[in-house]
Design a protein around this motif. Structure first.
Motif, PDB file in Angstrom:
ATOM      1  N   SER A  33       0.860  -1.186   0.000  1.00 54.05           N
ATOM      2  CA  SER A  33       0.000   0.000   0.000  1.00 54.05           C
ATOM      3  C   SER A  33       0.893   1.232   0.000  1.00 54.05           C
ATOM      4  O   SER A  33       1.828   1.310   0.802  1.00 54.05           O
ATOM      5  N   PRO A  34       0.638   2.194  -0.872  1.00 58.66           N
ATOM      6  CA  PRO A  34       1.495   3.391  -0.946  1.00 58.66           C
ATOM      7  C   PRO A  34       1.172   4.399   0.148  1.00 58.66           C
ATOM      8  O   PRO A  34       0.770   5.525  -0.099  1.00 58.66           O
ATOM      9  N   THR A  35       1.365   3.960   1.400  1.00 58.93           N
ATOM     10  CA  THR A  35       1.080   4.814   2.551  1.00 58.93           C
ATOM     11  C   THR A  35       2.361   5.310   3.214  1.00 58.93           C
ATOM     12  O   THR A  35       2.321   5.914   4.277  1.00 58.93           O
ATOM     13  N   GLY A  36       3.494   5.024   2.586  1.00 56.42           N
ATOM     14  CA  GLY A  36       4.791   5.432   3.134  1.00 56.42           C
ATOM     15  C   GLY A  36       5.906   4.717   2.406  1.00 56.42           C
ATOM     16  O   GLY A  36       5.712   4.188   1.308  1.00 56.42           O
ATOM     17  N   GLU A  37       7.064   4.689   3.027  1.00 56.57           N
ATOM     18  CA  GLU A  37       8.232   4.071   2.406  1.00 56.57           C
ATOM     19  C   GLU A  37       8.203   2.548   2.560  1.00 56.57           C
ATOM     20  O   GLU A  37       7.540   2.012   3.445  1.00 56.57           O
ATOM     21  N   LEU A  38       8.946   1.868   1.706  1.00 58.87           N
ATOM     22  CA  LEU A  38       9.101   0.414   1.826  1.00 58.87           C
ATOM     23  C   LEU A  38      10.120   0.127   2.922  1.00 58.87           C
ATOM     24  O   LEU A  38      11.253   0.609   2.873  1.00 58.87           O
TER      25      LEU A  38
ATOM     26  N   VAL B  81      -0.115   8.283   0.284  1.00 58.07           N
ATOM     27  CA  VAL B  81       0.969   9.274   0.286  1.00 58.07           C
ATOM     28  C   VAL B  81       1.439   9.486  -1.149  1.00 58.07           C
ATOM     29  O   VAL B  81       1.854   8.538  -1.828  1.00 58.07           O
ATOM     30  N   GLU B  82       1.371  10.694  -1.599  1.00 63.78           N
ATOM     31  CA  GLU B  82       1.794  11.035  -2.961  1.00 63.78           C
ATOM     32  C   GLU B  82       3.280  10.703  -3.145  1.00 63.78           C
ATOM     33  O   GLU B  82       4.109  11.050  -2.313  1.00 63.78           O
ATOM     34  N   GLY B  83       3.593  10.008  -4.224  1.00 62.91           N
ATOM     35  CA  GLY B  83       4.969   9.674  -4.541  1.00 62.91           C
ATOM     36  C   GLY B  83       5.449   8.378  -3.926  1.00 62.91           C
ATOM     37  O   GLY B  83       6.539   7.880  -4.254  1.00 62.91           O
ATOM     38  N   ALA B  84       4.640   7.793  -3.014  1.00 65.89           N
ATOM     39  CA  ALA B  84       5.076   6.564  -2.336  1.00 65.89           C
ATOM     40  C   ALA B  84       5.188   5.398  -3.315  1.00 65.89           C
ATOM     41  O   ALA B  84       6.098   4.569  -3.200  1.00 65.89           O
ATOM     42  N   THR B  85       4.279   5.334  -4.282  1.00 71.50           N
ATOM     43  CA  THR B  85       4.332   4.238  -5.262  1.00 71.50           C
ATOM     44  C   THR B  85       5.661   4.245  -6.006  1.00 71.50           C
ATOM     45  O   THR B  85       6.312   3.204  -6.157  1.00 71.50           O
ATOM     46  N   GLU B  86       6.056   5.412  -6.471  1.00 75.50           N
ATOM     47  CA  GLU B  86       7.313   5.521  -7.213  1.00 75.50           C
ATOM     48  C   GLU B  86       8.510   5.142  -6.357  1.00 75.50           C
ATOM     49  O   GLU B  86       9.444   4.476  -6.828  1.00 75.50           O
ATOM     50  N   ARG B  87       8.479   5.532  -5.077  1.00 79.44           N
ATOM     51  CA  ARG B  87       9.605   5.211  -4.190  1.00 79.44           C
ATOM     52  C   ARG B  87       9.643   3.715  -3.854  1.00 79.44           C
ATOM     53  O   ARG B  87      10.721   3.144  -3.682  1.00 79.44           O
TER      54      ARG B  87
ATOM     55  N   THR C 203      14.982   0.832   9.298  1.00 74.97           N
ATOM     56  CA  THR C 203      14.526   2.041   8.628  1.00 74.97           C
ATOM     57  C   THR C 203      14.043   1.667   7.231  1.00 74.97           C
ATOM     58  O   THR C 203      13.905   0.491   6.906  1.00 74.97           O
ATOM     59  N   SER C 204      13.768   2.654   6.404  1.00 75.60           N
ATOM     60  CA  SER C 204      13.266   2.350   5.070  1.00 75.60           C
ATOM     61  C   SER C 204      14.393   1.861   4.164  1.00 75.60           C
ATOM     62  O   SER C 204      15.575   2.116   4.416  1.00 75.60           O
ATOM     63  N   ILE C 205      14.014   1.186   3.091  1.00 83.67           N
ATOM     64  CA  ILE C 205      15.003   0.665   2.149  1.00 83.67           C
ATOM     65  C   ILE C 205      15.792   1.817   1.525  1.00 83.67           C
ATOM     66  O   ILE C 205      17.026   1.741   1.402  1.00 83.67           O
ATOM     67  N   ILE C 206      15.103   2.876   1.152  1.00 83.20           N
ATOM     68  CA  ILE C 206      15.786   4.029   0.560  1.00 83.20           C
ATOM     69  C   ILE C 206      16.776   4.639   1.544  1.00 83.20           C
ATOM     70  O   ILE C 206      17.868   5.081   1.165  1.00 83.20           O
ATOM     71  N   GLU C 207      16.418   4.650   2.827  1.00 78.99           N
ATOM     72  CA  GLU C 207      17.317   5.212   3.841  1.00 78.99           C
ATOM     73  C   GLU C 207      18.564   4.352   3.996  1.00 78.99           C
ATOM     74  O   GLU C 207      19.671   4.874   4.184  1.00 78.99           O
TER      75      GLU C 207
END
Length: 464
Positions: free
Chosen positions: A9-14, A49-55, A248-252
């Motif tokens: 769900s695109p509600t935040g970071e992975l 959350v806008e942009g969460a899908t792309e991230r 933390t998040s994968i991107i982090e």
């Protein structure tokens, strides 16, 4: 054909939990030459959350967990008409019903149940009511599925085995919300059937919802996929995983300088076991060996030190070109081979940590001249050692190699009747400006001839 999916769900970071689910779903499918699909479950508009899908997609690509439909994932918000039709098909078949209970009424019921020590649940006010949809305005009703009121519902889980649920304790779940969006329960069942998903691999938190999903499959007359529910991931203290445990998040993790290969290796061992002593695996190796038979029922423990170990080991073995590119992302331009070799000697948990050290080394930090004197030496011997080393190092024309540098420093010790502490210690401090640092040979290679002699000469002046 085996087909699995990952449905965030695109509600935040992975985060690690979701990424592990994606990894296990990917490995299970690819181990059997199957397909792995990505589905975006964006029906919870309040938490969207806008942009969460792309991230999320960027995170999966970075990890190497690439879905077969990565560039065109299934998006639930684009399939609303399909879900609505399915919900009302069940209403017309007497398997679901329209509910007009207000939020206030439902809240009052829950409060009364709580005070009576009862589990919160819908009390079926509208289950047998005759409600004419034409008299209702949009947004003032929901659709609920009619759960059986007796009997057992059996979930045959591929990890947990046979799990029984009492049908009488199951709620009449909302399947279509008042905003016209489906709930997870309806949309996931429809999408899994439409996509021909054969195996649903997901978190343990969804196990209690699986009886409702099985009933929905039965209501639609569809075959059910196999289910496998992954254990929770807990902190080292066995509490709920959080940032204080290093999660933390994968991107982090990427921003902190972790390697995707190390993170994948680490996540694979959060529940899966190769049944031997091996710990280091590539994604390809994991794909070849993965089996749900080797996935544990018990909770997995997140150990940040284990991740640091995997990352440090992989960092030491990176080819120079890849290492050069990675540290370039952390502010290191045109690294010397000696600097790269310094990183590869080990001791750095992340690329960022290694890059930060190279930056600090290049800046030539200030230090107390007293630090140049080894604890078993004195100022006179220190100056002799530094001067003799500077003189000998200045004579090197091109052979600035580990072997030659080691030989020269050892000759300085022998020729001047000094100890290793009289020579190696002050040179290391002169080059690094620190009490604890890599060896003087590694530092000489990292800094190069000109900068090394410059720093040793400066140390002589500071001690004079």
């Amino acid at each position: 054909m085996i087909k699995t999916r990952f449905a965030p769900s695109p509600t935040g970071e992975l985060h690690v939990g979701g990424a592990r689910t994606a990894l296990f779903s990917y490995l299970f499918a690819k181990n059997r030459a199957g397909e792995f699909l990505l589905r975006i479950e964006d029906t919870d508009r309040e938490r969207f959350v806008e942009g969460a899908t792309e991230r999320i997609i960027d995170s999966l690509k970075w990890l190497g967990i690439v879905a077969d439909n990565i560039n065109q994932p299934i998006v639930q918000s684009k399939r609303l008409d399909l879900y609505r039709k399915a919900a009302f098909d069940l209403v017309n078949a007497g398997k679901a019903y329209i509910c007009t209970c207000s939020k206030e009424k439902l809240a009052a019921d829950r409060e009364r149940q709580k005070n009576a020590g009862l589990p919160p649940r819908y009390e079926g006010h509208c289950r047998d009511a005759k409600i004419d949809l034409k008299t209702l305005a949009d947004g003032c009703y929901t659709v609920r599925m009619k759960m059986p009121q007796s009997g057992k519902i059996i979930v045959n889980d591929l990890i947990r085995g046979k799990v029984e649920f009492d049908a009488a304790l199951q709620d009449d779940q909302i399947i279509l919300k008042s905003d016209g969006f489906p709930t997870y329960h309806l949309a996931s069942v429809i999408d899994d059937f439409d996509s021909k998903i054969t195996h649903v691999i997901r978190s343990e938190e969804w196990l209690s919802s699986t009886p409702k999903h099985l009933i929905l499959y039965e209501m639609f007359g569809w075959p059910t996929p196999e289910f496998a529910h992954l254990s929770m991931i807990l902190g080292h203290d066995h509490s709920k995983l959080s940032k204080r445990h290093g999660a933390t998040s994968i991107i982090e993790y990427k921003k902190l300088g972790y390697l995707s290969e190390a993170l994948v290796n680490f996540m694979a061992l959060l529940g899966w076991n190769p049944k031997d002593e091996r710990e280091i695996f590539s994604l390809t190796e994991l794909t070849g060996e993965f089996s749900l038979d080797n996935v544990n029922k018990s909770d997995a423990i997140f150990d940040i030190e284990k991740l640091n170990y995997f990352n440090s080991e992989r960092l030491k073995n990176l080819p120079f070109e890849k290492l050069k590119k990675l540290i370039g992302e952390f502010g290191i331009s045109d690294p010397r081979d000696g600097e790269l070799a310094l990183i590869q000697r080990g001791g750095y948990k992340t690329v960022k940590e290694a890059a930060d050290y190279i930056i600090r080394l290049r800046e030539n930090s200030k230090y107390d001249p007293q630090l140049l004197i080894f604890k078993k030496s004195d100022k006179e011997k220190t100056l002799v050692g530094l001067q003799a080393a500077a003189d000998k190092l200045s004579t090197i024309a091109s052979d600035w190699t580990e072997e030659n540098l080691q030989e020269i420093l050892e000759s300085v010790v022998a020729d001047n009747n000094l100890s290793n502490g009289d020579v190696f210690w002050p040179i290391r401090v002169a080059l690094s400006g620190e009490e604890k640092s890599p060896s003087p040979i590694e530092l000489l290679l990292a800094l190069g001839k000109d900068e090394s002699i410059k720093r040793i000469t400066k140390a002589i002046h500071k001690s004079g």
